[in-house]
Design an enzyme around this catalytic site. Structure first.
Site, PDB file in Angstrom:
ATOM      1  N   THR A 125       0.759  -0.964  -0.295  1.00  0.00           N
ATOM      2  CA  THR A 125      -0.018   0.177  -0.035  1.00  0.00           C
ATOM      3  C   THR A 125       0.849   1.421   0.107  1.00  0.00           C
ATOM      4  O   THR A 125       1.865   1.250   1.036  1.00  0.00           O
ATOM      5  CB  THR A 125      -0.635   0.071   1.264  1.00  0.00           C
ATOM      6  OG1 THR A 125      -1.367   1.196   1.593  1.00  0.00           O
ATOM      7  CG2 THR A 125      -0.051  -0.208   2.715  1.00  0.00           C
ATOM      8  N   ASP A 126       0.103   2.115  -0.659  1.00  0.00           N
ATOM      9  CA  ASP A 126       0.918   4.055  -0.066  1.00  0.00           C
ATOM     10  C   ASP A 126       1.298   4.141   0.857  1.00  0.00           C
ATOM     11  O   ASP A 126       2.038   5.185   0.955  1.00  0.00           O
ATOM     12  CB  ASP A 126       0.106   5.032  -0.988  1.00  0.00           C
ATOM     13  CG  ASP A 126      -0.698   4.880  -1.075  1.00  0.00           C
ATOM     14  OD1 ASP A 126      -1.759   4.282  -0.406  1.00  0.00           O
ATOM     15  OD2 ASP A 126      -1.665   6.138  -1.542  1.00  0.00           O
ATOM     16  N   GLU A 127       0.236   3.914   1.966  1.00  0.00           N
ATOM     17  CA  GLU A 127       0.241   3.729   2.707  1.00  0.00           C
ATOM     18  C   GLU A 127       1.995   3.919   4.204  1.00  0.00           C
ATOM     19  O   GLU A 127       1.474   4.115   5.212  1.00  0.00           O
ATOM     20  CB  GLU A 127      -0.906   3.448   3.470  1.00  0.00           C
ATOM     21  CG  GLU A 127      -2.375   3.749   3.538  1.00  0.00           C
ATOM     22  CD  GLU A 127      -3.267   3.755   4.261  1.00  0.00           C
ATOM     23  OE1 GLU A 127      -3.200   3.341   5.814  1.00  0.00           O
ATOM     24  OE2 GLU A 127      -4.594   4.018   3.880  1.00  0.00           O
ATOM     25  N   TYR A 153      -1.474  -0.471  10.746  1.00  0.00           N
ATOM     26  CA  TYR A 153      -1.848  -1.139   9.675  1.00  0.00           C
ATOM     27  C   TYR A 153      -0.341  -0.372   9.264  1.00  0.00           C
ATOM     28  O   TYR A 153      -0.162  -1.963   8.303  1.00  0.00           O
ATOM     29  CB  TYR A 153      -3.306  -0.591   8.803  1.00  0.00           C
ATOM     30  CG  TYR A 153      -3.618  -0.752   7.340  1.00  0.00           C
ATOM     31  CD1 TYR A 153      -3.353  -2.035   7.209  1.00  0.00           C
ATOM     32  CD2 TYR A 153      -3.494  -0.128   6.771  1.00  0.00           C
ATOM     33  CE1 TYR A 153      -3.749  -2.307   5.521  1.00  0.00           C
ATOM     34  CE2 TYR A 153      -3.358   0.048   5.844  1.00  0.00           C
ATOM     35  CZ  TYR A 153      -3.009  -1.238   5.387  1.00  0.00           C
ATOM     36  OH  TYR A 153      -3.726  -1.934   3.398  1.00  0.00           O
ATOM     37  N   LYS A 157       2.580  -3.353   6.809  1.00  0.00           N
ATOM     38  CA  LYS A 157       2.573  -3.469   5.643  1.00  0.00           C
ATOM     39  C   LYS A 157       3.433  -2.792   5.312  1.00  0.00           C
ATOM     40  O   LYS A 157       4.457  -3.960   5.393  1.00  0.00           O
ATOM     41  CB  LYS A 157       1.079  -2.562   5.117  1.00  0.00           C
ATOM     42  CG  LYS A 157       0.089  -3.229   5.057  1.00  0.00           C
ATOM     43  CD  LYS A 157      -0.553  -4.734   5.032  1.00  0.00           C
ATOM     44  CE  LYS A 157      -0.155  -4.134   3.076  1.00  0.00           C
ATOM     45  NZ  LYS A 157      -0.736  -5.972   2.687  1.00  0.00           N
TER      46      LYS A 157
HETATM   47  P1  NAD Z   1     -10.411  -7.436   2.673  1.00  0.00           P
HETATM   48  O1  NAD Z   1     -10.103  -6.772   3.980  1.00  0.00           O
HETATM   49  O2  NAD Z   1     -11.554  -6.086   2.090  1.00  0.00           O
HETATM   50  O3  NAD Z   1     -10.022  -8.229   2.266  1.00  0.00           O
HETATM   51  C1  NAD Z   1      -9.360  -9.085   2.974  1.00  0.00           C
HETATM   52  C2  NAD Z   1      -9.107 -10.594   2.953  1.00  0.00           C
HETATM   53  O4  NAD Z   1      -7.873 -11.118   3.820  1.00  0.00           O
HETATM   54  C3  NAD Z   1     -10.400 -11.479   3.480  1.00  0.00           C
HETATM   55  O5  NAD Z   1     -11.156 -12.186   2.838  1.00  0.00           O
HETATM   56  C4  NAD Z   1     -10.270 -12.164   5.033  1.00  0.00           C
HETATM   57  O6  NAD Z   1     -10.562 -13.078   4.833  1.00  0.00           O
HETATM   58  C5  NAD Z   1      -8.300 -12.482   4.097  1.00  0.00           C
HETATM   59  N1  NAD Z   1      -7.681 -12.487   5.485  1.00  0.00           N
HETATM   60  C6  NAD Z   1      -7.138 -12.120   6.588  1.00  0.00           C
HETATM   61  N2  NAD Z   1      -6.577 -13.495   7.210  1.00  0.00           N
HETATM   62  C7  NAD Z   1      -6.204 -13.722   7.357  1.00  0.00           C
HETATM   63  C8  NAD Z   1      -5.422 -14.981   7.663  1.00  0.00           C
HETATM   64  N3  NAD Z   1      -5.274 -14.557   8.414  1.00  0.00           N
HETATM   65  N4  NAD Z   1      -5.104 -15.630   6.548  1.00  0.00           N
HETATM   66  C9  NAD Z   1      -5.878 -15.433   5.489  1.00  0.00           C
HETATM   67  N5  NAD Z   1      -7.068 -15.030   5.198  1.00  0.00           N
HETATM   68  C10 NAD Z   1      -7.249 -14.118   5.275  1.00  0.00           C
HETATM   69  O7  NAD Z   1      -8.468  -5.928   2.483  1.00  0.00           O
HETATM   70  P2  NAD Z   1      -8.394  -5.806   0.122  1.00  0.00           P
HETATM   71  O8  NAD Z   1      -9.253  -3.926   0.584  1.00  0.00           O
HETATM   72  O9  NAD Z   1      -9.069  -5.745  -0.091  1.00  0.00           O
HETATM   73  O10 NAD Z   1      -6.544  -5.821   0.428  1.00  0.00           O
HETATM   74  C11 NAD Z   1      -6.238  -6.551   0.107  1.00  0.00           C
HETATM   75  C12 NAD Z   1      -5.200  -6.205   0.347  1.00  0.00           C
HETATM   76  O11 NAD Z   1      -5.026  -4.982  -0.929  1.00  0.00           O
HETATM   77  C13 NAD Z   1      -4.687  -5.996   1.838  1.00  0.00           C
HETATM   78  O12 NAD Z   1      -3.261  -7.026   1.337  1.00  0.00           O
HETATM   79  C14 NAD Z   1      -3.680  -4.068   1.601  1.00  0.00           C
HETATM   80  O13 NAD Z   1      -2.964  -4.087   2.354  1.00  0.00           O
HETATM   81  C15 NAD Z   1      -4.104  -3.867   0.462  1.00  0.00           C
HETATM   82  N6  NAD Z   1      -4.488  -2.434   0.227  1.00  0.00           N
HETATM   83  C16 NAD Z   1      -5.873  -2.381  -0.345  1.00  0.00           C
HETATM   84  C17 NAD Z   1      -6.406  -1.569  -0.867  1.00  0.00           C
HETATM   85  C18 NAD Z   1      -7.812  -0.792  -0.665  1.00  0.00           C
HETATM   86  O14 NAD Z   1      -7.686   0.012  -0.871  1.00  0.00           O
HETATM   87  N7  NAD Z   1      -8.275  -1.860  -0.228  1.00  0.00           N
HETATM   88  C19 NAD Z   1      -5.697  -0.468  -1.654  1.00  0.00           C
HETATM   89  C20 NAD Z   1      -3.802  -0.922  -1.348  1.00  0.00           C
HETATM   90  C21 NAD Z   1      -3.501  -2.158  -0.794  1.00  0.00           C
HETATM   91  O1  DAU Z   2      -3.768   4.095   0.051  1.00  0.00           O
HETATM   92  C1  DAU Z   2      -4.994   2.805   0.681  1.00  0.00           C
HETATM   93  C2  DAU Z   2      -5.237   2.274   1.811  1.00  0.00           C
HETATM   94  O2  DAU Z   2      -6.518   2.496   1.124  1.00  0.00           O
HETATM   95  C3  DAU Z   2      -5.065   0.588   1.712  1.00  0.00           C
HETATM   96  O3  DAU Z   2      -3.603   0.611   2.214  1.00  0.00           O
HETATM   97  C4  DAU Z   2      -5.976   0.602   3.181  1.00  0.00           C
HETATM   98  O4  DAU Z   2      -6.343  -1.309   3.102  1.00  0.00           O
HETATM   99  C5  DAU Z   2      -8.251   1.131   2.708  1.00  0.00           C
HETATM  100  O5  DAU Z   2      -8.387   0.330   3.283  1.00  0.00           O
HETATM  101  C6  DAU Z   2      -7.471   2.243   2.488  1.00  0.00           C
HETATM  102  O6  DAU Z   2      -6.674   3.023   3.695  1.00  0.00           O
HETATM  103  P1  DAU Z   2      -7.509   4.326   3.869  1.00  0.00           P
HETATM  104  O7  DAU Z   2      -7.214   4.952   4.998  1.00  0.00           O
HETATM  105  O8  DAU Z   2      -7.402   5.670   3.111  1.00  0.00           O
HETATM  106  O9  DAU Z   2      -9.816   4.390   3.449  1.00  0.00           O
HETATM  107  P2  DAU Z   2     -10.481   4.522   4.579  1.00  0.00           P
HETATM  108  O10 DAU Z   2     -11.361   3.946   3.596  1.00  0.00           O
HETATM  109  O11 DAU Z   2     -11.188   3.715   5.814  1.00  0.00           O
HETATM  110  O12 DAU Z   2     -10.328   5.432   4.925  1.00  0.00           O
HETATM  111  C7  DAU Z   2     -10.325   6.562   3.757  1.00  0.00           C
HETATM  112  C8  DAU Z   2     -10.520   8.126   3.628  1.00  0.00           C
HETATM  113  O13 DAU Z   2     -12.129   8.612   4.322  1.00  0.00           O
HETATM  114  C9  DAU Z   2      -9.577   8.890   5.184  1.00  0.00           C
HETATM  115  O14 DAU Z   2      -9.636   9.837   4.771  1.00  0.00           O
HETATM  116  C10 DAU Z   2     -10.968   8.612   6.369  1.00  0.00           C
HETATM  117  C11 DAU Z   2     -11.592   9.069   6.029  1.00  0.00           C
HETATM  118  N1  DAU Z   2     -13.008   8.545   6.469  1.00  0.00           N
HETATM  119  C12 DAU Z   2     -13.452   7.505   6.264  1.00  0.00           C
HETATM  120  C13 DAU Z   2     -14.108   6.171   6.834  1.00  0.00           C
HETATM  121  C14 DAU Z   2     -14.697   5.234   6.799  1.00  0.00           C
HETATM  122  C15 DAU Z   2     -13.881   9.387   6.936  1.00  0.00           C
HETATM  123  O15 DAU Z   2     -14.222  10.227   6.916  1.00  0.00           O
HETATM  124  N2  DAU Z   2     -14.817   9.345   7.446  1.00  0.00           N
HETATM  125  C16 DAU Z   2     -15.110   7.320   7.454  1.00  0.00           C
HETATM  126  O16 DAU Z   2     -16.378   7.035   8.221  1.00  0.00           O
END
Ligand code: NAD
Ligand code: DAU
Length: 330
Positions: A125-127, A153, A157
Site C-alpha cells: 500500500t502507499d500508506e 496497519y 504493511k
Molecule cells: P479486505 O479486508 O477486503 O480482504 C482481506 C481478505 O483477507 C479477506 O477475504 C479475509 O478473509 C482475508 N484474510 C484476513 N486475514 C487472513 C489470514 N490470516 N489468512 C488468510 N486470509 C485472511 O482487503 P482488501 O481491501 O481487498 O485488500 C487486499 C490487500 O490489498 C491487502 O493486503 C491490503 O493491504 C492491500 N491494499 C488495499 C487497498 C484498498 O484500497 N483496499 C489499497 C492498497 C493495498
Molecule cells: O491508500 C491505500 C489504503 O486505502 C489501503 O492500504 C487500506 O487497506 C484501505 O483501507 C485504504 O485506507 P484509508 O484509510 O485511506 O481508507 P478508508 O476508506 O478507511 O478511508 C478513506 C478516507 O476517508 C480517510 O481519509 C478516512 C476517511 N473516512 C473513512 C471512514 C471509514 C471518513 O471520513 N469517514 C469514515 O467513516
C-alpha cells in the site's frame, strides 16, 4: 501457471480472481482465505463454477496448513492479498495486524522457498510512505520515498515489505511488491469510505466524515489495480517495488458530495465527527515506473468508476445488507 491467491474472498482479491479467470482461463487459481469478517464466500460463488478454481479455507500464518497446500499444488506464483486492511480497526486492535500482515507473509515466503516458487508477489500500500502535505501538490510518493508509516496497519504493511525484500536479498527468493493507493469498486466491505457512504446514503443514515473532510486520497478503480498486479507478478523485475496510482486525487468531502449527487440525496446527511487518530493528510502516487517499464495505465476515469460502483451497490443490496446484518449480530 498454477497461482495461489491469498485473501481472495476479500475486496481486491476476489476482483483479481475474476480478472485472472477471464484473462488467463487456462491458468489454475487456488484461493486460500481465512474468511474473517472481511472475507465473503458468496463473492466467490461464480468462481466456484470454474473448472480451474479451488477454494481452501485457512490462515496464512498457519504453517502446517500452508505447507500442506504448497506440497499438494506446486504453485508457480503466489500473490498475497490476505491482510487485516482497515486502518480504524488497527487503532483499536493492532495485534491481529501484526499476526496476519507480518507473520502470515513470512510463513508464506518460507513455503515459497521450500517449494521453489517462481515468484512471490506482495500486495502492499502507499500508506507505508506516510503522508504528504495537502498544500504541496507538487509532491508525490516515488518508490525511493522513505518508509514513514503512521498507523498500526501501515506499520504492519511496511514491516511485511521489509521482510519481502530481506527474503530476496538473503535467500534469493524471487519477489515483487506493488504499492497501490485507495481502491474502489464492487465487493468492497462497507466499512471503507466509498461503500460506507453509498450504503448509508441509500438507507438515509448520517454520513460520518472525519475531521474537516479535507484529507486527500488517490483513488483507483479496482480492475485497474488487478491489471497492474497481473503484469507486475508475471513480468515485473524480481526484487523491485512498483507504485500503482490512479493520478486521481480527491478530498473526502468531494467524494462524498459526488455520491450524494449521484443518489439524489441531501448534503444534510453529512455529519462531521472526531478525526481518526494519526490520520494521514494526503496520499499521491508517482506511477511512472510501472507505466514506463511495464506499460500499465489506469483505464477507468473516476466519474465512470464511481457511477459503476454506485450502480453495483444499488443492484446488490442483498450482498451488503447480509454483511451489515451478520456484523450487527456479531
Ligand atoms: P479486505 O479486508 O477486503 O480482504 C482481506 C481478505 O483477507 C479477506 O477475504 C479475509 O478473509 C482475508 N484474510 C484476513 N486475514 C487472513 C489470514 N490470516 N489468512 C488468510 N486470509 C485472511 O482487503 P482488501 O481491501 O481487498 O485488500 C487486499 C490487500 O490489498 C491487502 O493486503 C491490503 O493491504 C492491500 N491494499 C488495499 C487497498 C484498498 O484500497 N483496499 C489499497 C492498497 C493495498
Ligand atoms: O491508500 C491505500 C489504503 O486505502 C489501503 O492500504 C487500506 O487497506 C484501505 O483501507 C485504504 O485506507 P484509508 O484509510 O485511506 O481508507 P478508508 O476508506 O478507511 O478511508 C478513506 C478516507 O476517508 C480517510 O481519509 C478516512 C476517511 N473516512 C473513512 C471512514 C471509514 C471518513 O471520513 N469517514 C469514515 O467513516
Amino acid at each position: 501457471m498454477n497461482i495461489l491467491v491469498t485473501g481472495g474472498a476479500g475486496f481486491i482479491g476476489s476482483n483479481f480472481i475474476y480478472y485472472e479467470l477471464k484473462k488467463h482461463p487456462d491458468d489454475r487459481i487456488v484461493c486460500l482465505d481465512a474468511l474473517t469478517y472481511a472475507g465473503n464466500f458468496d463473492t466467490l460463488s461464480a468462481a466456484m463454477e470454474h473448472r480451474n478454481f479451488r477454494f481452501v479455507h485457512g490462515n496464512i500464518e498457519d504453517r502446517r496448513c500452508v505447507d500442506k497446500l504448497f506440497g499438494e499444488e506446486h504453485f508457480d506464483i503466489a500473490v498475497n492479498f490476505a491482510a487485516e486492511s482497515h486502518v480504524d480497526r488497527s487503532v483499536t486492535n493492532p495485534e491481529t495486524f501484526l499476526i496476519t500482515n507480518v507473520l502470515g507473509t513470512q510463513v508464506l515466503m518460507d513455503a515459497c522457498r521450500k517449494y521453489g516458487i517462481k515468484r512471490f508477489h506482495q500486495v502492499s500500500t502507499d500508506e507505508v510512505y506516510g503522508e504528504l502535505p495537502i498544500d504541496r501538490t507538487d509532491l508525490f510518493f516515488t518508490e525511493a520515498a522513505p518508509l514513514h508509516a503512521s498507523s498500526p496497519y501501515s506499520a504492519s504493511k511496511a514491516s511485511a515489505d521489509l521482510f519481502v525484500l530481506a527474503y530476496h536479498r538473503t535467500y534469493g527468493l524471487s519477489v515483487s511488491i506493488s504499492r497501490c493507493g485507495n481502491n474502489y469498486g464492487p465487493y468492497q466491505f462497507p466499512e471503507k469510505l466509498i461503500p460506507l457512504m453509498i450504503t448509508r446514503a441509500l438507507d438515509d443514515q448520517p454520513l460520518p466524515l472525519y475531521g474537516k473532510g479535507d484529507n486527500v486520497r488517490d483513488w483507483l478503480f479496482v480492475e485497474d489495480h488487478c491489471a497492474a498486479i497481473d503484469i507486475i507478478m508475471r513480468k515485473g523485475r524480481s526484487g523491485e517495488i512498483y507504485n500503482v496510482g490512479g493520478n486521481n486525487e480527491r478530498s473526502n468531502i468531494d467524494v462524498v458530495r459526488s455520491i450524494l449527487t449521484a443518489l439524489n440525496k441531501p448534503e444534510t446527511l453529512i455529519t462531521f465527527v472526531a478525526d481518526r487518530p494519526g490520520h494521514d493528510k494526503r496520499y499521491a502516487i508517482d506511477s511512472n515506473k510501472v507505466m514506463t517499464e511495464l506499460h500499465w495505465r489506469p483505464n477507468t476515469k473516476f466519474d465512470d468508476g464511481l457511477s459503476q460502483t454506485i450502480k453495483w451497490y444499488v443492484d446488490h443490496e442483498d450482498w451488503w445488507q447480509r454483511i451489515l446484518r451478520d456484523n450487527y449480530i456479531k
